[in-house]
Design a protein around this motif. Structure first.
Motif, short mmCIF file in Angstrom:
data_model
loop_
_atom_site.label_atom_id
_atom_site.label_comp_id
_atom_site.label_asym_id
_atom_site.label_seq_id
_atom_site.Cartn_x
_atom_site.Cartn_y
_atom_site.Cartn_z
N GLY A 1 0.85 -1.02 0.06
CA GLY A 1 -0.04 0.12 -0.09
C GLY A 1 0.82 1.19 0.10
N LEU A 2 1.87 1.13 0.63
CA LEU A 2 2.82 2.32 0.73
C LEU A 2 3.65 2.60 -0.88
N VAL A 3 3.92 1.43 -1.37
CA VAL A 3 4.51 1.78 -2.65
C VAL A 3 3.47 2.21 -3.59
N GLU A 4 2.22 1.59 -3.54
CA GLU A 4 1.21 2.33 -4.33
C GLU A 4 0.93 3.73 -4.28
N ALA A 5 1.11 4.29 -2.84
CA ALA A 5 0.87 5.46 -2.47
C ALA A 5 1.91 6.39 -2.92
N GLY A 6 3.19 5.95 -3.21
CA GLY A 6 4.19 6.76 -3.48
C GLY A 6 5.40 6.52 -2.56
N VAL A 7 5.50 5.82 -1.91
CA VAL A 7 6.61 5.75 -0.76
C VAL A 7 7.90 5.07 -1.64
#
Length: 232
Positions: free
Chosen positions: A84-90
């Motif tokens: 979820g973090l990756v998909e949000a841009g982290v």
């Protein structure tokens, strides 16, 4: 996702829980502007709820969270899902900060998940011995700051900086070293980079300053000045 290539010297803006929402976005946009203007890598830590918005409204920052869990897709309540973090841009995460310590077993497991997803790890240590031990796990970046100096405005002495830099590099030559304890002035910024560290940054030294935006700009500009001097 491939990990973001990190270039030294870099800067880290870590507002912790001082900034959120509009104020965090304002600071992030300024940091993004500076990253573009000076072609410098800037890590910017955000609250989880602000990740998506700040990632969408900036283009040069290394969007960083303050902690990540090892949760995998499926059952699991109350933890932070890395996907979820990756998909949000982290693109990066702190781990084992003095204000959010984890066990060595947890650290190993979370770092494995970060590696799988291309998230850079900024691992924290509060002593030379701990820095050297954690460096064996080969994090992307090590933060070497004595816990007692965090948020005090008192900077690590030059000997401590040099010894921790060497301790980390002796175990993991490719791990970057971030010296950030008590950084509150441009003089502190210069001292950290001149010690041989790959990067520096701040929290209260920036967000609690009389003019946080100006302070951020002055600190980043100092890193840029030292970078130019080191190339000469």
């Amino acid at each position: 996702m491939k990990k973001r290539v990190i270039r030294s010297p870099f800067f880290c803006v870590n507002p912790k829980a001082y900034l959120y929402g509009e104020k965090a976005l304002k600071m992030a946009k300024k940091a993004d502007e500076l990253a573009e203007k000076y072609d410098i890598d800037i890590f910017f830590t955000v609250q989880y709820v602000d990740v998506y918005r700040i990632a969408k409204e900036t283009s040069r920052l290394i969007i960083t969270v303050q902690h990540m869990d090892s949760l995998t897709v499926g059952p699991g309540m109350g933890y932070i899902l890395p996907e979820g973090l990756v998909e949000a841009g982290v693109q990066a995460t702190f781990l084992n900060h003095a204000e959010h310590p984890v066990s060595i077993n947890q650290l190993v497991t979370i770092m494995k998940r970060a590696e799988e997803l291309g998230i850079s790890v900024i691992a924290c240590a509060d002593s030379i011995a701990e820095a050297q031990a954690i460096a064996t796990l080969k994090p992307d970046v090590m933060v070497c700051e004595p816990t007692e100096l965090i948020g005090t405005g008192k900077v690590s002495d030059l000997t401590y900086m040099e010894e921790t830099n060497q301790a980390v590099k002796s175990v993991s030559p490719n791990t970057f070293v971030l010296q950030a304890a008590g950084i509150s002035t441009v003089k502190d910024v210069r001292k950290a980079i001149k010690s041989g560290a790959d990067g520096t940054g701040g929290t209260s030294g920036i967000v609690c300053a009389a003019d946080p935006i100006q302070t951020l700009e002055e600190m980043v500009e100092e890193v840029v000045k030292v970078r130019a001097e080191l190339k000469e």
